[in-house]
Write a protein that holds these residues in place. Structure first.
Motif, PDB file in Angstrom:
ATOM      1  N   ILE B 197      53.365  45.835  25.552  1.00  0.00           N
ATOM      2  CA  ILE B 197      52.887  45.745  26.837  1.00  0.00           C
ATOM      3  C   ILE B 197      52.179  46.919  27.465  1.00  0.00           C
ATOM      4  CG2 ILE B 197      53.475  45.371  29.245  1.00  0.00           C
ATOM      5  CD1 ILE B 197      55.462  43.312  28.150  1.00  0.00           C
ATOM      6  N   THR B 198      53.021  48.193  27.379  1.00  0.00           N
ATOM      7  CA  THR B 198      52.364  49.345  27.870  1.00  0.00           C
ATOM      8  C   THR B 198      51.153  49.687  27.166  1.00  0.00           C
ATOM      9  OG1 THR B 198      54.754  50.086  28.215  1.00  0.00           O
ATOM     10  CG2 THR B 198      53.105  51.793  28.133  1.00  0.00           C
ATOM     11  N   ALA B 199      51.279  49.720  25.793  1.00  0.00           N
ATOM     12  CA  ALA B 199      49.954  50.081  24.902  1.00  0.00           C
ATOM     13  C   ALA B 199      48.754  49.156  25.443  1.00  0.00           C
ATOM     14  CB  ALA B 199      50.153  49.831  23.643  1.00  0.00           C
ATOM     15  N   ALA B 200      48.886  47.778  25.617  1.00  0.00           N
ATOM     16  CA  ALA B 200      48.020  46.967  25.959  1.00  0.00           C
ATOM     17  C   ALA B 200      47.475  47.115  27.365  1.00  0.00           C
ATOM     18  CB  ALA B 200      48.490  45.627  25.933  1.00  0.00           C
ATOM     19  N   THR B 201      48.376  47.494  28.313  1.00  0.00           N
ATOM     20  CA  THR B 201      47.928  47.546  29.722  1.00  0.00           C
ATOM     21  C   THR B 201      47.068  48.930  29.834  1.00  0.00           C
ATOM     22  OG1 THR B 201      49.975  48.564  30.157  1.00  0.00           O
ATOM     23  CG2 THR B 201      49.311  46.287  31.091  1.00  0.00           C
ATOM     24  N   VAL B 202      47.886  50.075  29.197  1.00  0.00           N
ATOM     25  CA  VAL B 202      46.943  51.427  29.163  1.00  0.00           C
ATOM     26  C   VAL B 202      45.589  51.161  28.477  1.00  0.00           C
ATOM     27  CG1 VAL B 202      47.032  53.750  28.399  1.00  0.00           C
ATOM     28  CG2 VAL B 202      49.237  52.619  29.217  1.00  0.00           C
ATOM     29  N   ALA B 203      45.568  50.460  27.461  1.00  0.00           N
ATOM     30  CA  ALA B 203      44.203  50.470  26.910  1.00  0.00           C
ATOM     31  C   ALA B 203      43.175  49.510  27.886  1.00  0.00           C
ATOM     32  CB  ALA B 203      44.488  49.918  25.484  1.00  0.00           C
ATOM     33  N   LEU B 204      43.490  48.341  28.332  1.00  0.00           N
ATOM     34  CA  LEU B 204      42.922  47.227  28.964  1.00  0.00           C
ATOM     35  C   LEU B 204      42.596  47.376  30.360  1.00  0.00           C
ATOM     36  CD1 LEU B 204      43.657  44.232  26.782  1.00  0.00           C
ATOM     37  CD2 LEU B 204      41.610  46.135  26.419  1.00  0.00           C
ATOM     38  N   VAL B 205      43.740  47.606  31.166  1.00  0.00           N
ATOM     39  CA  VAL B 205      43.851  47.376  32.541  1.00  0.00           C
ATOM     40  C   VAL B 205      42.935  48.480  33.318  1.00  0.00           C
ATOM     41  CG1 VAL B 205      45.252  47.554  34.641  1.00  0.00           C
ATOM     42  CG2 VAL B 205      45.910  46.342  32.816  1.00  0.00           C
ATOM     43  N   PRO B 206      42.610  49.619  32.760  1.00  0.00           N
ATOM     44  CA  PRO B 206      41.741  50.602  33.420  1.00  0.00           C
ATOM     45  C   PRO B 206      40.170  49.832  33.585  1.00  0.00           C
ATOM     46  CG  PRO B 206      42.968  51.770  31.861  1.00  0.00           C
ATOM     47  CD  PRO B 206      43.550  50.168  31.800  1.00  0.00           C
ATOM     48  N   PHE B 207      39.990  49.035  32.543  1.00  0.00           N
ATOM     49  CA  PHE B 207      38.472  48.484  32.771  1.00  0.00           C
ATOM     50  C   PHE B 207      38.492  47.572  34.035  1.00  0.00           C
ATOM     51  CE2 PHE B 207      38.712  49.733  28.377  1.00  0.00           C
ATOM     52  CZ  PHE B 207      37.566  50.135  27.982  1.00  0.00           C
ATOM     53  N   ALA B 208      39.502  46.879  34.192  1.00  0.00           N
ATOM     54  CA  ALA B 208      39.585  45.870  35.668  1.00  0.00           C
ATOM     55  C   ALA B 208      39.594  47.056  36.621  1.00  0.00           C
ATOM     56  CB  ALA B 208      41.024  44.979  35.333  1.00  0.00           C
ATOM     57  N   SER B 209      40.605  47.931  36.611  1.00  0.00           N
ATOM     58  CA  SER B 209      40.634  48.889  37.824  1.00  0.00           C
ATOM     59  C   SER B 209      39.221  49.381  38.158  1.00  0.00           C
ATOM     60  CB  SER B 209      41.542  49.972  37.679  1.00  0.00           C
ATOM     61  OG  SER B 209      42.861  49.577  36.994  1.00  0.00           O
ATOM     62  N   ALA B 210      38.583  49.785  37.026  1.00  0.00           N
ATOM     63  CA  ALA B 210      37.229  50.465  37.256  1.00  0.00           C
ATOM     64  C   ALA B 210      36.227  49.535  37.964  1.00  0.00           C
ATOM     65  CB  ALA B 210      36.662  50.927  35.971  1.00  0.00           C
ATOM     66  N   ALA B 211      36.157  48.158  37.296  1.00  0.00           N
ATOM     67  CA  ALA B 211      35.705  47.359  37.881  1.00  0.00           C
ATOM     68  C   ALA B 211      35.783  46.806  39.597  1.00  0.00           C
ATOM     69  CB  ALA B 211      35.684  45.746  37.020  1.00  0.00           C
ATOM     70  N   ALA B 212      37.114  47.010  39.926  1.00  0.00           N
ATOM     71  CA  ALA B 212      37.500  46.826  41.246  1.00  0.00           C
ATOM     72  C   ALA B 212      36.869  48.023  42.089  1.00  0.00           C
ATOM     73  CB  ALA B 212      38.824  46.492  41.342  1.00  0.00           C
ATOM     74  N   ILE B 213      36.918  49.128  41.678  1.00  0.00           N
ATOM     75  CA  ILE B 213      36.636  50.288  42.254  1.00  0.00           C
ATOM     76  C   ILE B 213      35.007  50.291  42.488  1.00  0.00           C
ATOM     77  CG2 ILE B 213      36.179  52.824  42.471  1.00  0.00           C
ATOM     78  CD1 ILE B 213      38.864  53.221  41.304  1.00  0.00           C
ATOM     79  N   ARG B 214      34.333  49.942  41.438  1.00  0.00           N
ATOM     80  CA  ARG B 214      32.887  49.724  41.638  1.00  0.00           C
ATOM     81  C   ARG B 214      32.491  48.575  42.897  1.00  0.00           C
ATOM     82  NH1 ARG B 214      32.593  49.933  36.022  1.00  0.00           N
ATOM     83  NH2 ARG B 214      32.412  51.882  35.214  1.00  0.00           N
ATOM     84  N   VAL B 215      33.241  47.703  42.680  1.00  0.00           N
ATOM     85  CA  VAL B 215      32.877  46.535  43.794  1.00  0.00           C
ATOM     86  C   VAL B 215      33.291  47.255  45.082  1.00  0.00           C
ATOM     87  CG1 VAL B 215      33.874  44.434  44.630  1.00  0.00           C
ATOM     88  CG2 VAL B 215      33.158  44.912  42.314  1.00  0.00           C
ATOM     89  N   ASN B 216      34.277  47.912  45.305  1.00  0.00           N
ATOM     90  CA  ASN B 216      35.098  48.414  46.741  1.00  0.00           C
ATOM     91  C   ASN B 216      33.890  49.573  47.383  1.00  0.00           C
ATOM     92  OD1 ASN B 216      37.001  47.228  47.794  1.00  0.00           O
ATOM     93  ND2 ASN B 216      38.305  47.975  46.395  1.00  0.00           N
ATOM     94  N   LEU B 217      33.301  50.262  46.171  1.00  0.00           N
ATOM     95  CA  LEU B 217      32.457  51.352  46.540  1.00  0.00           C
ATOM     96  C   LEU B 217      30.813  50.760  46.979  1.00  0.00           C
ATOM     97  CD1 LEU B 217      33.412  54.250  44.390  1.00  0.00           C
ATOM     98  CD2 LEU B 217      33.872  54.178  46.736  1.00  0.00           C
TER      99      LEU B 217
END
Lengths: 242, 218
Positions: B197-217
């Protein structure tokens, strides 16, 4: 003629205006048929007595609770990829319906569990994962409510829906590992030898169809409301400009 | 990216950064639990894995809204978003900084808290291992929640509502690992699942976070 034509709000409004009375009437008809048939015209189960009739609300609601989330996932993907506003609004419209379905499944489950298992609530994998699904619905709806800009809200809830789907599935299997189940396995599978008896199965099928139609009708109504709210906002903005 | 990591760490360590607050919060949770459930050692030892995992979860949650909020307010998040490094990298570094300031101290201090709650010898090491494996996932998922709510005025409560359901699998496998380790049972499954779980979240979730930040900016 492609399905994307219905992404045009005008086309969607025309089609749904024509479709809505039929779907609503059909939903009412099947629900009344299914529930009356189920509640009054089927025999009591030899072990469960009349409590078996909770199945006509419990199973369709539980199925819809999961399927509505899947529908939200698909519409969110359509919004994120193709930017059709109707799709995002349909996801927004479906969420509270899905939350209520989850709640119905949980409450009818508790009412059924009390006489059958002797407890209102047990930390069983199925029950627990439904509670978690309920929390996901809550978070999704709260995020829609918290953001003012509609496009930002649609984008962020879309991303949340994608990530949430993965973790909802993951939680489903994690809780399996965490505790033994009390809830029975599937009895409606198409590929199993032993399923629910036909006496209960046929009215249940009608009820499931009724719940699906009811959901379609509710989503159509709520999506139309959202589109009209958008149009009102646009009109107000235009008047302020003039 | 390394420079960004050190900048975030410096900001966290210096005055007003809140470094160590998570640890203090963890201590308070551990202190309050015996008042709530009674001081008998046997029972405390039995519920200790759950308490310590919940404490880590809540301590992690406390500092989440600071991850992006300050940078968002003073405009440096806009600069980071337009910087030559990818936003996904920025998000990952933010998560790493968050983990070093809140997760890592908990991992290091966990044996002490384990002793306070009468966790016996072998289980303490399982606890340290499970926290070390699991807390990075908490930080990464937390940055996702923080990225979703960065533009909101009062996002704190919403942030917990969004993030806590995402923590369910990590919590289940983390606490289960300690429980099995303490009871001398097979630990391979929860260990591998937690790491996965940790490996998968570290690898994949940053893409979702970055997408969310782009939307918010936007």
């Amino acid at each position: 003629m492609s399905i994307w034509e219905y992404a045009n709000p005008k086309k969607f409004m025309e089609t749904s205006a024509w479709l809505l009375p039929w779907v609503a009437a059909l939903a009412a008809l099947t629900l009344v048929t299914g529930l009356v048939w189920g509640f009054f015209l089927t025999p009591d189960d030899y072990k469960q007595g009349s409590t078996v009739k909770i199945i006509y609300l419990h199973v369709p609601a539980a199925m819809m609770a999961i399927n509505i989330w899947v529908m939200m996932l698909v519409t969110s993907l359509v919004w994120l990829i193709r930017r059709h506003h109707v799709s995002a609004l349909a996801a927004k419209a479906a969420a509270p319906v899905g939350m209520v379905m989850t709640l119905i499944a949980l409450i009818t489950g508790a009412l059924w569990g009390q006489p059958m298992w002797g407890t209102w609530w047990e930390w069983d994998p199925r029950l627990t994962s439904f509670l978690i699904l309920f929390l996901f619905y809550l978070g999704y709806i709260a995020l829609w409510g918290a953001i003012d800009n509609p496009d930002t809200a649609a984008d962020l809830t879309g991303v949340l829906c994608l990530v949430g789907s993965v973790f909802a599935v993951l939680s489903r299997y994690a809780v399996n590992f965490w505790n033994q189940g009390l809830h029975q396995g599937a009895t409606l599978s198409l590929d199993k030898e032993e399923n629910i008896s036909d006496v209960y199965w046929l009215p249940l099928l009608v009820c499931i169809a009724g719940f699906i139609l009811l959901f379609v009708a509710l989503v159509l109504v709520r999506t139309r409301t959202e589109i009209r709210a958008r149009r009102l906002k646009a009109l107000e903005a235009r008047e302020r400009m003039a | 990216m390394i420079a960004l990591l050190f900048r975030d760490l410096r900001l966290a360590v210096r005055a007003g950064g809140g470094f160590g607050l998570g640890l203090a919060f963890f201590l308070i949770v551990v202190t309050l639990v015996p008042f709530g459930v009674g001081p008998e050692g046997g029972m405390l030892g039995r519920i200790a894995p759950g308490i310590l995992w919940l404490g880590a979860l809540l301590a992690c949650l406390l500092s989440l809204d600071r991850i992006f909020a300050l940078d968002f307010e003073d405009g440096s998040l806009d600069l980071l978003a337009t910087a030559p490094i990818p936003l996904e990298g920025v998000v990952t570094m933010k998560a790493v900084a968050h983990w070093i300031t809140t997760g890592l101290p908990l991992v290091v201090a966990a044996p002490v808290f384990g002793v306070l709650l009468h966790l016996d010898g072998a289980a303490v090491w399982w606890l340290v291992l499970s926290l070390a494996l699991g807390t990075p996932a908490l930080s990464v998922l937390g940055t996702f929640g923080a990225a979703l709510t960065v533009g909101l005025k009062r996002g704190g409560l919403l942030l917990s509502l969004l993030v806590l359901p995402l923590y369910v699998p990590t919590l289940i496998f983390g606490a289960e690992l300690v429980r099995r380790g303490a009871g001398d049972m097979a630990t391979a499954t929860p260990l591998l699942m937690l790491g996965g779980i940790t490996a998968a979240t570290v690898a994949l979730v940053p893409f979702a976070s970055a997408a969310a930040i782009r939307v918010n900016l936007r």
